[in-house]
Design a protein around this motif. Structure first.
Motif, short mmCIF file in Angstrom:
data_model
loop_
_atom_site.label_atom_id
_atom_site.label_comp_id
_atom_site.label_asym_id
_atom_site.label_seq_id
_atom_site.Cartn_x
_atom_site.Cartn_y
_atom_site.Cartn_z
N LEU A 1 0.77 -1.25 0.04
CA LEU A 1 0.04 0.04 0.04
C LEU A 1 0.90 1.13 -0.12
O LEU A 1 2.09 1.35 0.24
N LEU A 2 0.39 2.16 -0.43
CA LEU A 2 0.95 3.56 -0.22
C LEU A 2 0.31 4.66 0.67
O LEU A 2 -0.87 4.88 0.70
N SER B 1 1.77 12.06 2.89
CA SER B 1 1.43 12.99 3.64
C SER B 1 2.21 14.15 3.03
O SER B 1 1.71 14.83 1.85
N ASN B 2 3.31 14.84 3.45
CA ASN B 2 4.17 15.92 2.70
C ASN B 2 4.84 14.97 1.49
O ASN B 2 5.54 15.53 0.66
N VAL B 3 5.04 13.71 2.03
CA VAL B 3 5.76 12.84 0.98
C VAL B 3 4.84 11.57 0.79
O VAL B 3 4.08 11.33 1.58
N CYS B 4 5.09 10.86 0.05
CA CYS B 4 4.47 9.30 -0.55
C CYS B 4 5.37 8.30 -0.09
O CYS B 4 6.60 8.36 -0.74
N VAL B 5 4.90 7.41 0.79
CA VAL B 5 5.83 6.43 1.14
C VAL B 5 5.00 4.80 0.63
O VAL B 5 4.04 4.77 1.31
N PRO B 6 5.90 4.11 0.03
CA PRO B 6 5.22 2.85 -0.19
C PRO B 6 5.69 1.98 0.80
O PRO B 6 6.70 2.03 1.26
N HIS B 7 4.67 0.86 1.13
CA HIS B 7 4.91 -0.04 2.14
C HIS B 7 4.74 -1.46 1.71
O HIS B 7 3.47 -1.61 0.93
N THR B 8 5.57 -2.44 1.88
CA THR B 8 5.33 -3.80 1.62
C THR B 8 5.55 -4.61 2.75
O THR B 8 6.65 -4.52 3.38
N PHE B 9 4.57 -5.60 3.33
CA PHE B 9 4.70 -6.14 4.57
C PHE B 9 4.08 -7.41 4.55
O PHE B 9 2.99 -7.51 3.94
#
Length: 685
Positions: A127-128, A131-139
């Motif tokens: 998922l993505l 906020s002020n930046v976009c951070v992808p996550h994979t878990f």
């Protein structure tokens, strides 16, 4: 979103937890175990977003990524379907996005392969968060359910809360979507709907696949709030859209229905919410427009206008005051006439759904070619190459300096001065034009009239004080020098118009126009025994370039000739991606015919301090060339409340909606905006 209260006592029905400052995530089950003969299990993906962070819906909008779950490695799992609660609308980078914030549960309907057997879930979640930046996550999350009975009420209630927020099917909802129509002229989607109970806080989310994106809808309700009409602007369109859906949300209810596009565009039966300009605001903007027109007279990019004004002053310096006064009043009337014509044209174009903006007539190659012919004739006359009127009185009527032209020449002087002023921008001008083009017909007429009065002020001043002319030295040989100087200025203007013509029509059309005008001037210089033949040839020299421009205009969009390598092509969909990666994006909307754009480039953007910053690897410099009509650029300008250029805006981690800069740039303004937008926060998994 509803806050979740899942107690420590239900750990057996929960997965492991993935956690950082952007999002906490885990799987929960409504059941404590797999009951005998059970065929399905109710799960929920719990997402707790940090303060200021958000995630995305199944259709994220113009940018973003929907959450995805890969169930590879699970056992006794036949299928798992995410049920998507109704989303919220977010704005970032001037773009509309759909998703969630706070705490949300994505309900998951799990079907078992073997009835009543234990279930082992292995979920790889991608998922993505932004906020002020976009951070992808994979878990990875794991949840095992052994045989057992009983309901985990906390988890079941949390899942049920968000199942209730999943949009209903059309046959299960009291909201009925009547019409969905596409209007290619206005690049808009129109939606009508009705409800058995009054609408409250309505929003609309169209889904046409990743190649089609939309702006913020203009939603209007009937007086009893039972009927809805909406216009949704298209930001990007493709005929390859897939399985379109339309979701209408209203407070705690929502409906999703499949879309069948109609060709019948529904008219807006209800007025927009009251937000129009009041009399005081209109007067204030008119004053701003007057100042913009007044300042336009002294902008460096208005040298051709200045030369025509000086030529008219020299012409009347030895005439009676009454003639001087009337001549300058007719010049002022010429300025106002063009401004009024432009206002009417803009209203007509708005009415038929064409994108409008200040100076867009210079996107038309026939208009540019005609202006080159007129200015070249002015220059040739000032150089003394001929002293006779052009066919059908063009030279006399446009005020080339002949005493026989009379007030028609004065009127033409003002008319042409106003025409040549339109590629320029000045302080206050952008504010006034934006207000006018975003308003109604009264706003357009009042603002453009005030602008015209400001532009015509020098003529009005001399008409009020004709004695000012007497301060000019008496006619003499010095006038020949001044006349040659003015001819050089107009020759430079003609060269600039040829440069613009290359951009909007291509080299072949430009060469044709230049050669035809050269022939026209030679014909005007030459004495012929057959006057009729000369007039026919001169008329042909006028007609051929205008027709040829339409036939030979290049269909390929001109590229911005920046002379540097750091400028990238303008792709508005990529702005959010660049910012999410921590970059700062500087957008320069320019055109070959925009003289203020060229001044900004030479005096600011190409200077070492700014150029070095724009070429930095942390900055993405995008240049949008509006020399020719471009719907994507026009929509970008409209999204940011602008209808003219130059337009410069800076996006960054600290400025996701952009920092718009004034029309006239300075190095300090550009560097400050880049610094303000570039601060970055980093989230680590």
């Amino acid at each position: 979103m509803v806050a979740l209260t899942l107690t420590e006592g239900v750990r057996a029905a929960e997965s492991n937890i993935y956690s950082n400052s952007a999002v906490n995530a885990r799987l929960v089950s409504a059941e404590n175990g797999v009951a005998p003969d059970a065929v399905s299990i109710s799960l929920g993906l719990v997402l707790e977003y940090g303060e200021g962070w958000k995630g995305y819906w199944r259709t994220p909008g113009e940018v973003g990524l929907a959450p995805e779950i890969d169930w590879t490695g699970s056992s006794n799992l036949a299928s798992a379907e995410i049920l998507w609660p109704a989303p919220e609308r977010f704005e970032a980078f001037g773009i509309e996005n759909f998703g969630y914030s706070g705490e949300v549960v994505l309900p998951i309907r799990v079907m078992l392969e073997d009835r009543g057997e234990p279930l082992e879930l292995r979920a790889r979640v991608a998922l993505l968060t932004c906020s002020n930046v976009c951070v992808p996550h994979t878990f990875d999350l794991a949840l095992d359910l052994a045989n057992g009975t009983g309901i985990d009420r906390a988890s079941a209630n949390a899942i049920a809360t968000f199942v209730f927020q999943v949009p209903a099917a059309p046959e299960e909802s009291d909201i009925e979507i009547d019409t969905v129509a596409l209007d290619a002229k206005t690049s808009s989607l129109f939606v009508t709907a009705q409800s058995t109970q009054p609408f409250q806080t309505v929003d609309i989310f169209p889904e046409f696949g990743p190649l089609v994106t939309f702006g913020k809808p203009d939603i209007r309700l009937s007086p009893d709030r039972s009927e809805l009409w909406a216009r949704i602007p298209l930001n990007a369109w493709s005929d390859d859209y897939v399985a379109p859906l339309m979701t209408v949300t209203d407070a705690d209810r929502a409906v999703t229905a499949p879309v069948v596009l109609s060709a019948d565009i529904p008219a807006p039966p209800y007025a927009r919410s009251a937000s129009g300009s009041g009399p005081f605001q209109l007067v204030l903007i008119a004053a701003v427009a007057f100042l913009g027109g007044l300042i336009l007279n002294v902008m460096p990019c208005v040298l051709p206008v200045l030369s025509i004004k000086l030529a008219s002053v020299l012409k009347v310096s030895d005439q009676p005051r009454r003639v001087i006064r009337n001549g300058f009043l007719f010049s002022a009337l010429g300025v106002l006439t063009f401004v009024w014509m432009l206002a009417v044209l803009i209203l007509v174009l708005k009415w038929i759904g064409v994108s409008v903006g200040w100076g867009i007539q210079f996107q038309n190659p026939i208009f540019v070619a005609l202006m080159f012919i007129v200015v070249a004739a002015f220059a040739a006359n000032l150089f003394g190459l001929f002293e006779i009127a052009l066919p059908v009185g063009i030279q006399d009527r446009l005020g080339a300096g002949s005493d026989r032209a009379g007030y028609a020449a004065d009127f033409g002087t003002g008319l042409l001065a106003a025409i040549l002023a339109t590629p320029c921008s000045a302080p206050f001008l952008g504010t006034a034009i934006t207000f006018a083009l975003a308003g109604n017909a009264v706003d357009v007429l009042v603002v453009f009239t005030a602008l015209g009065i400001g532009l015509a002020s020098p003529y009005v001043l001399i008409a009020a004080r004709p004695a000012l002319i007497e301060r000019i030295p008496r006619p003499g040989r010095w006038m020949l020098f001044v006349r040659m100087l003015l001819g050089v200025l107009l020759l430079a203007t003609a060269a600039w118009l040829l440069f613009v013509l290359v951009g909007v029509a291509g080299w072949r059309a430009t060469v044709l126009v230049a050669v035809s005008v050269g022939v026209l001037i030679l014909l005007a210089m030459t004495e012929w025994s057959s006057v009729s033949l000369r007039r026919i040839l001169m008329a042909a020299s006028l007609a051929i370039p205008l027709v040829g421009v339409g036939l030979f205009s290049s269909q390929q969009r001109s590229e911005a000739s920046t002379g540097t390598t750091y400028w990238q092509a303008f792709v508005p969909q990529d702005i959010a991606r660049h910012v999410s990666e921590g970059h700062t994006v500087f957008v320069d909307v320019t055109a070959d015919w925009c003289l203020t754009c060229k001044a900004n480039k030479t005096l600011v953007l190409d200077r070492d301090s700014v150029a070095d910053r724009l070429s930095d690897e942390a900055v993405i410099a995008m240049q949008a060339d509006w020399t020719r009509p471009d719907d994507e650029i026009a929509r970008f300008l409209e999204r940011h409340g602008r209808y003219g250029i130059p337009f410069n805006i800076v996006f960054g981690p600290e400025a996701p909606s952009g920092i718009a800069l004034p029309e006239v740039l300075s190095q300090t303004l550009v560097l400050e905006a880049l610094n303000r937008a570039s601060t970055r926060n980093v989230v680590r998994d």
